[in-house]
Design a protein around this motif. Structure first.
Motif, PDB file in Angstrom:
ATOM      1  N   ARG A 292       1.148   2.700  -0.753  1.00 27.16           N
ATOM      2  CA  ARG A 292       2.420   2.201  -0.192  1.00 27.16           C
ATOM      3  C   ARG A 292       2.400   2.199   1.334  1.00 27.16           C
ATOM      4  NH1 ARG A 292       4.788   6.017  -3.597  1.00 27.16           N
ATOM      5  NH2 ARG A 292       5.481   7.200  -1.779  1.00 27.16           N
ATOM      6  N   ASN A 293       1.799   3.225   1.918  1.00 24.53           N
ATOM      7  CA  ASN A 293       1.768   3.362   3.383  1.00 24.53           C
ATOM      8  C   ASN A 293       0.614   2.597   4.029  1.00 24.53           C
ATOM      9  OD1 ASN A 293       3.976   5.084   3.466  1.00 24.53           O
ATOM     10  ND2 ASN A 293       2.721   6.939   3.368  1.00 24.53           N
TER      11      ASN A 293
ATOM     12  N   GLN B  69      -1.293   0.963  13.514  1.00 25.93           N
ATOM     13  CA  GLN B  69      -0.374   1.993  13.037  1.00 25.93           C
ATOM     14  C   GLN B  69       1.062   1.565  13.304  1.00 25.93           C
ATOM     15  OE1 GLN B  69      -1.333   6.015  14.218  1.00 25.93           O
ATOM     16  NE2 GLN B  69       0.796   6.637  14.118  1.00 25.93           N
ATOM     17  N   LEU B  70       1.917   1.749  12.312  1.00 27.06           N
ATOM     18  CA  LEU B  70       3.339   1.458  12.468  1.00 27.06           C
ATOM     19  C   LEU B  70       4.027   2.627  13.161  1.00 27.06           C
ATOM     20  CD1 LEU B  70       4.058  -0.027   8.923  1.00 27.06           C
ATOM     21  CD2 LEU B  70       3.669  -1.283  11.063  1.00 27.06           C
ATOM     22  N   SER B  71       5.166   2.366  13.742  1.00 18.76           N
ATOM     23  CA  SER B  71       5.942   3.411  14.405  1.00 18.76           C
ATOM     24  C   SER B  71       6.306   4.505  13.417  1.00 18.76           C
ATOM     25  CB  SER B  71       7.227   2.830  14.990  1.00 18.76           C
ATOM     26  OG  SER B  71       6.926   1.886  15.968  1.00 18.76           O
ATOM     27  N   TYR B  72       6.331   5.717  13.921  1.00 22.71           N
ATOM     28  CA  TYR B  72       6.713   6.857  13.095  1.00 22.71           C
ATOM     29  C   TYR B  72       8.171   6.731  12.693  1.00 22.71           C
ATOM     30  CZ  TYR B  72       7.630  11.668  11.692  1.00 22.71           C
ATOM     31  OH  TYR B  72       7.998  12.789  10.997  1.00 22.71           O
TER      32      TYR B  72
ATOM     33  N   ARG C 159       1.571   5.417   8.705  1.00 19.50           N
ATOM     34  CA  ARG C 159       1.753   4.149   7.999  1.00 19.50           C
ATOM     35  C   ARG C 159       1.053   3.071   8.826  1.00 19.50           C
ATOM     36  NH1 ARG C 159       6.755   2.157   7.933  1.00 19.50           N
ATOM     37  NH2 ARG C 159       7.157   3.172   9.917  1.00 19.50           N
ATOM     38  N   PHE C 160       0.439   2.118   8.133  1.00 16.04           N
ATOM     39  CA  PHE C 160      -0.295   1.055   8.800  1.00 16.04           C
ATOM     40  C   PHE C 160       0.227  -0.306   8.381  1.00 16.04           C
ATOM     41  CE2 PHE C 160      -3.127   4.684   8.919  1.00 16.04           C
ATOM     42  CZ  PHE C 160      -3.607   4.650  10.220  1.00 16.04           C
ATOM     43  N   GLU C 161      -0.010  -1.299   9.230  1.00 12.81           N
ATOM     44  CA  GLU C 161       0.493  -2.643   8.953  1.00 12.81           C
ATOM     45  C   GLU C 161      -0.259  -3.329   7.827  1.00 12.81           C
ATOM     46  OE1 GLU C 161      -1.433  -5.569  12.213  1.00 12.81           O
ATOM     47  OE2 GLU C 161      -0.145  -4.024  13.067  1.00 12.81           O
TER      48      GLU C 161
ATOM     49  N   TYR D 230      -6.280  -1.761   8.261  1.00 16.64           N
ATOM     50  CA  TYR D 230      -6.128  -0.821   9.382  1.00 16.64           C
ATOM     51  C   TYR D 230      -6.121   0.629   8.893  1.00 16.64           C
ATOM     52  CZ  TYR D 230      -5.502  -4.446  12.857  1.00 16.64           C
ATOM     53  OH  TYR D 230      -5.719  -5.503  13.710  1.00 16.64           O
ATOM     54  N   GLY D 231      -5.574   0.881   7.740  1.00 13.08           N
ATOM     55  CA  GLY D 231      -5.631   2.228   7.187  1.00 13.08           C
ATOM     56  C   GLY D 231      -7.050   2.635   6.843  1.00 13.08           C
TER      57      GLY D 231
END
Length: 138
Positions: A9-10, A27-30, A40-42, A46-47
């Motif tokens: 999911r993340n 990386q997405l904003s915390y 969390r990644f877009e 990227y993860g």
């Protein structure tokens, strides 16, 4: 329909802990409402890139050259059955837990990443192309 594992999911299939000092690509904003502990990644790429990058750091900075060494750092015994994790990953890579491996080698790091994703999430939902793309982002 069952929900996906948190790592999927993340888009963080290695379940990398969030640390404000780390500014991973993609990386997405915390957001502590959506996810308190993990990055969390877009996208999955990227993860997976972060997972492979972190393994490289473990090998270079901490001189961890074996599946046992890498996984003991990745998944400490205080919250994991690390010996089972080590054995599962080594088996998937077809190496002994204490056999030296080189995570700068593309085939090795992708195989290690696949084994970690499978262990962390109970599934391996990504294609070989997704892993190849992640590697190309390093």
């Amino acid at each position: 329909m069952a929900s996906q594992p948190r790592g999927i999911r993340n888009n963080n299939p290695g379940n990398i802990d969030y640390n404000p000092r780390n500014q991973w690509k993609g990386q997405l904003s915390y957001d502590p409402v959506l996810e308190k502990r993990f990055c969390r990644f877009e996208s999955p790429e990227y993860g997976l890139r972060a997972l492979m990058s972190l393994l490289g750091t473990y090998q270079r900075k901490y001189r961890l050259k074996t599946v046992a060494g890498l996984i003991n750092r990745w998944a400490p015994t205080k919250e994991n059955n690390t010996s089972a994790y080590v054995n599962a990953v080594a088996k998937q890579l077809d190496v002994q837990p204490t056999e030296p491996i080189d995570v700068s080698d593309k085939k090795t790091v992708i195989g290690l990443a696949k084994a970690i994703v499978r262990h962390e999430n109970g599934t391996l939902p990504y294609s070989d192309e997704t892993f190849e793309k992640a590697f190309s982002l390093l």
